[in-house]
Design an enzyme around this catalytic site. Sequence first.
Site, short mmCIF file in Angstrom:
data_model
loop_
_atom_site.label_atom_id
_atom_site.label_comp_id
_atom_site.label_asym_id
_atom_site.label_seq_id
_atom_site.Cartn_x
_atom_site.Cartn_y
_atom_site.Cartn_z
N GLY A 132 0.83 -1.20 0.00
CA GLY A 132 0.00 0.00 0.00
C GLY A 132 0.86 1.24 0.00
O GLY A 132 1.99 1.23 -0.49
N SER A 133 0.33 2.30 0.58
CA SER A 133 1.00 3.60 0.49
C SER A 133 2.10 3.74 1.54
O SER A 133 2.04 3.12 2.60
CB SER A 133 -0.03 4.70 0.71
OG SER A 133 -0.58 4.56 2.01
N GLU A 188 5.52 -3.42 0.94
CA GLU A 188 5.62 -3.16 -0.51
C GLU A 188 4.91 -1.84 -0.75
O GLU A 188 3.68 -1.80 -0.74
CB GLU A 188 4.92 -4.27 -1.30
CG GLU A 188 5.46 -5.66 -1.05
CD GLU A 188 6.78 -5.92 -1.75
OE1 GLU A 188 7.14 -5.14 -2.65
OE2 GLU A 188 7.46 -6.88 -1.38
N GLY A 235 5.03 2.36 -2.58
CA GLY A 235 4.84 2.94 -3.92
C GLY A 235 6.12 3.13 -4.70
O GLY A 235 7.16 2.57 -4.37
N CYS A 279 1.95 0.29 -8.84
CA CYS A 279 3.09 0.75 -8.02
C CYS A 279 4.33 0.94 -8.87
O CYS A 279 5.14 1.82 -8.61
CB CYS A 279 3.35 -0.25 -6.91
SG CYS A 279 3.54 -1.92 -7.50
N GLU A 307 4.44 10.17 -6.10
CA GLU A 307 3.67 9.13 -6.79
C GLU A 307 2.25 9.67 -6.99
O GLU A 307 1.54 9.94 -6.03
CB GLU A 307 3.63 7.86 -5.96
CG GLU A 307 2.88 6.75 -6.65
CD GLU A 307 2.77 5.49 -5.81
OE1 GLU A 307 2.41 5.59 -4.63
OE2 GLU A 307 3.04 4.41 -6.35
P1 NAD Z 1 -3.38 2.46 1.34
O1 NAD Z 1 -2.08 2.49 2.05
O2 NAD Z 1 -4.32 3.55 1.55
O3 NAD Z 1 -4.18 1.13 1.71
C1 NAD Z 1 -3.63 -0.16 1.53
C2 NAD Z 1 -4.25 -1.12 2.52
O4 NAD Z 1 -3.84 -0.75 3.84
C3 NAD Z 1 -5.78 -1.06 2.55
O5 NAD Z 1 -6.27 -2.36 2.81
C4 NAD Z 1 -6.07 -0.14 3.71
O6 NAD Z 1 -7.34 -0.33 4.29
C5 NAD Z 1 -4.96 -0.50 4.68
N1 NAD Z 1 -4.55 0.56 5.61
C6 NAD Z 1 -4.59 1.90 5.40
N2 NAD Z 1 -4.12 2.53 6.50
C7 NAD Z 1 -3.77 1.57 7.39
C8 NAD Z 1 -3.21 1.60 8.71
N3 NAD Z 1 -2.93 2.74 9.32
N4 NAD Z 1 -2.97 0.43 9.35
C9 NAD Z 1 -3.24 -0.73 8.72
N5 NAD Z 1 -3.78 -0.83 7.50
C10 NAD Z 1 -4.03 0.31 6.83
O7 NAD Z 1 -3.02 2.27 -0.21
P2 NAD Z 1 -4.02 2.11 -1.43
O8 NAD Z 1 -4.56 3.46 -1.73
O9 NAD Z 1 -4.97 1.00 -1.21
O10 NAD Z 1 -3.01 1.63 -2.58
C11 NAD Z 1 -2.22 2.51 -3.28
C12 NAD Z 1 -0.79 2.45 -2.79
O11 NAD Z 1 -0.30 1.11 -2.79
C13 NAD Z 1 0.15 3.19 -3.72
O12 NAD Z 1 1.07 3.96 -2.98
C14 NAD Z 1 0.87 2.09 -4.48
O13 NAD Z 1 2.08 2.41 -5.02
C15 NAD Z 1 0.96 1.02 -3.44
N6 NAD Z 1 1.15 -0.30 -4.07
C16 NAD Z 1 2.38 -0.90 -3.98
C17 NAD Z 1 2.64 -2.12 -4.60
C18 NAD Z 1 3.98 -2.78 -4.52
O14 NAD Z 1 4.10 -3.95 -4.85
N7 NAD Z 1 5.01 -2.09 -4.11
C19 NAD Z 1 1.60 -2.75 -5.29
C20 NAD Z 1 0.36 -2.12 -5.35
C21 NAD Z 1 0.15 -0.90 -4.72
#
Ligand code: NAD
Length: 484
Positions: free
Chosen positions: A233-234, A255, A257, A289, A386
């Site tokens: 995620g982010s 993993e 961004g 990502c 990003e």
């Molecule tokens: P996000 O971080 O908002 O959410 C990702 C997941 O984490 C969701 O399930 C969300 O509910 C959960 N989450 C959010 N805050 C949390 C917290 N404080 N504690 C625990 N869980 C929490 O990201 P998104 O908007 O869903 O996805 C986009 C991001 O993911 C982008 O930055 C992208 O680059 C990254 N991404 C990375 C890869 C990789 O392989 N490196 C792959 C796909 C996406």
Amino acid sequence: MTEQLNHFIAGAAVEPSSGHYIDLLDPVTEQVYGRSARGSVEDVNHAVGAALEQLERGAWSQLDGARRGRLLSKLADLVERDSERLADMDANAIGRSPIEPRRMDLPNAIANLRAAAGWANQLEGRTIPTGGYFGTRTLSYTVREPVGVVGAIVPWNSPLMITVWKLAALLAAGCTVVIKPSEETPQSALHLAALAQEAGFPDGVINVVTGYGAEVGRALCEHPHIAKISFTGSPEAGREIQRTAGVLFKRVALELGGKSPQIVFDDASFDDAVRGCALGLFANQGQVCAAGSRILVQRSLAERFGAALAEAARAVNVGDPHQPGVQMGPVAKKAQFERVNRYIQLGIDQGATLLAGGVSTPGRGWFVRPTIFANARNDMAIARDEIFGPVGTLITFDTEDEAVALANDSSYGLAATVWTTDLVRAHRVAAAVNAGAVGINCWSPLDANLPWGGLKTSGIGREGGFSGALAYTEEKVITVLMPS
Ligand code: NAD
């Protein structure tokens, strides 16, 4: 009628203990099409309890690697059987054309499950020669044990594929899991858990608790019986997760961004580089990502390349992804629409040249025009942050050293691409670029056997490949005294 989704805990659909549900919105129509359980600490406790029971005392704890591998193979067959349905679930949830997940995400997920089926029986220890113990000979060996119950936290952009990256490896290693899908895309994880049950995985090995990150995600990170958090995620959420999990000394894989460079030298195969850069910018509406969103072009080629890429951007057919011939749907959610447009406006305000696209006006559905900026500098927001949308930023360089310096001048380090026909230069630049994965004349090659992950703000650890499965084990060393 809207679909209502519940948690999947210990082999059964479970209603949220709070009684609350989250609306699921269709990005094309902005209408509610379903609701999913809003999980709470109680639901997480229930799911972790089921996962721990299987890990410590259940039928799962008795299975050797070969039998875990057989279950993984069966699951791969079932995912293959339902692959169109799973691809459509993921595509519909974020307004993506189903063609992409059918061609990319599902084959990759199935390959991961099949590869993991083999790894399950290969997680071997070592026999290690030592100096003995106070003059007496010893025999020392290591065994690979499952790390424990895993909390798998997944984003919305490629939900099934990213869930499977985690699931395949951790099951091969003998772990159990509580999956928290993104609040926008819970369907495919729930279907995957049902398929695992059909394959014969014991109830409680795979649990899914849906809901918000600040509630379910945080509860997983704080739970004393979760041994490892595997998060995609982010960076913002990753930072918070590492802080929370760090206090309890949990294993953490992040993993995050990227702002991945695509370096185009003037000896590159022009058409291949244009096609590859367009793919790296526009696949999944740029919500990838590894999106190759920072395009570094050698000066002699810059004008012609910019024009060709702008032409490719204008040629993308944007619209309702359910209609034939449409290549790009809307971005996944309103917040994403606003974020992408904010960055496009910033690019204009900071003086980059708009070659294609531009700020999109809100209408029905969160559609963003594929956008290309030229004459950008690496210190502009559109080059540093990003954006997670279909926006490309072209920056010009003169020498190879300058290209490498620009590529590495980023807080991210996930992926990079080098476009050149000079073989020696290709390897030299690949070695010099700070990134977890480098493609030479290809954007972001993903394969079940290859490790994936980043440096710096792009995260910690690798998933995928055999080392990805090892990352769900602890290496225990055993020493026996051998008096003669
Ligand atoms: P996000 O971080 O908002 O959410 C990702 C997941 O984490 C969701 O399930 C969300 O509910 C959960 N989450 C959010 N805050 C949390 C917290 N404080 N504690 C625990 N869980 C929490 O990201 P998104 O908007 O869903 O996805 C986009 C991001 O993911 C982008 O930055 C992208 O680059 C990254 N991404 C990375 C890869 C990789 O392989 N490196 C792959 C796909 C996406």
